[in-house]
Design an enzyme around this catalytic site. Structure first.
Site, mmCIF file in Angstrom:
data_model
loop_
_atom_site.group_PDB
_atom_site.id
_atom_site.type_symbol
_atom_site.label_atom_id
_atom_site.label_comp_id
_atom_site.label_asym_id
_atom_site.label_seq_id
_atom_site.Cartn_x
_atom_site.Cartn_y
_atom_site.Cartn_z
ATOM 1 N N CYS A 115 7.320 24.301 26.749
ATOM 2 C CA CYS A 115 5.909 23.934 26.630
ATOM 3 C C CYS A 115 5.340 24.518 25.352
ATOM 4 O O CYS A 115 5.592 25.683 25.029
ATOM 5 C CB CYS A 115 5.142 24.451 27.841
ATOM 6 N N HIS A 157 5.128 16.504 33.040
ATOM 7 C CA HIS A 157 4.696 17.739 32.386
ATOM 8 C C HIS A 157 3.265 17.611 31.882
ATOM 9 O O HIS A 157 2.434 18.511 32.083
ATOM 10 C CB HIS A 157 5.663 18.037 31.235
ATOM 11 N N GLU A 158 2.959 16.483 31.225
ATOM 12 C CA GLU A 158 1.628 16.308 30.650
ATOM 13 C C GLU A 158 0.579 16.035 31.723
ATOM 14 O O GLU A 158 -0.561 16.520 31.620
ATOM 15 C CB GLU A 158 1.645 15.201 29.605
ATOM 16 N N HIS A 161 -0.469 19.222 33.100
ATOM 17 C CA HIS A 161 -1.458 19.903 32.257
ATOM 18 C C HIS A 161 -2.876 19.464 32.619
ATOM 19 O O HIS A 161 -3.789 20.295 32.714
ATOM 20 C CB HIS A 161 -1.200 19.618 30.781
#
Length: 204
Positions: A115, A157-158, A161
């Site tokens: 990351c 992953h995004e 976030h």
């Protein structure tokens, strides 16, 4: 998201989406904006959104990322950009505002994941191998993006976030500690390389 060893990245051509962008400072783990669900975007098609996307693409490439969320440059907005290689060598480039993720397969894949907000660290993490993300583009038009393999990992992953979660939050306490120790060991070198790269790319 980063998927290559931080000190040995793979170079890619800068995409057209980054033209006119500037490098923003990347927020790091511990910054409150990274640890809560971001605000939905309700106003589309603005010049500010257009410029923000350019800056996010540019910043992502300075840091050798394959994905970047708005809160990673300090903005409490539910959006991300990506420029991620596919399993057959294709290149996925785009953005999603107000993303909602759906797992579309039963298979899981374990592979290394890093990351940009945890600079210099990576850890193996198991995630679904196939997902779909639905949301909007910056003009407010509906967007549906599906991915497998590395691209599926990037989309997860995004989207994490935008929900206020980092990949280290999915690790065991022991693996999380190892990842943070790795960050402390490598952070200075990674940040120096980013600063040098930002200057070089701004001149070109």
């Amino acid at each position: 998201m980063s998927h290559t060893p931080p000190l040995h990245p793979v170079e890619r051509p800068l995409p057209a989406e980054a033209a006119g962008g500037i490098c923003r400072e990347i927020t790091e783990i511990g910054n409150p904006v990274l640890h809560h669900r971001c605000a939905d975007i309700t106003e589309f098609g603005t010049a500010e959104l257009s410029q923000l996307l350019k800056d996010m693409f540019f910043t992502m490439h300075v840091a050798h990322g394959v994905g970047l969320a708005a809160n990673q440059i300090g903005l409490d907005l539910r959006m991300f950009v990506y420029d991620c290689p596919g399993e057959r060598g294709e290149r996925h480039i785009g953005h999603v505002l107000n993303p909602e993720l759906q797992v579309t397969g039963e298979y899981l894949i374990t592979r290394g994941e890093g990351c940009l907000s945890v600079p210099g660290a990576s850890r193996e993490l198991t995630r679904p191998a196939s997902v779909t993300v639905r949301g909007h583009d910056w003009r407010g038009q509906p967007v549906t993006v599906s991915g497998t393999g590395l691209f599926a990992r990037c989309l997860q992953h995004e989207t994490d976030h935008t929900d206020g979660a980092l990949y280290v939050d999915r690790l065991t306490p022991e693996e999380r500690s190892r990842s943070l120790a790795q960050m402390y060991d490598n952070r200075a070198a990674v940040m120096a390389e980013r600063a040098e790269r930002a200057l070089s790319m701004a001149r070109s």
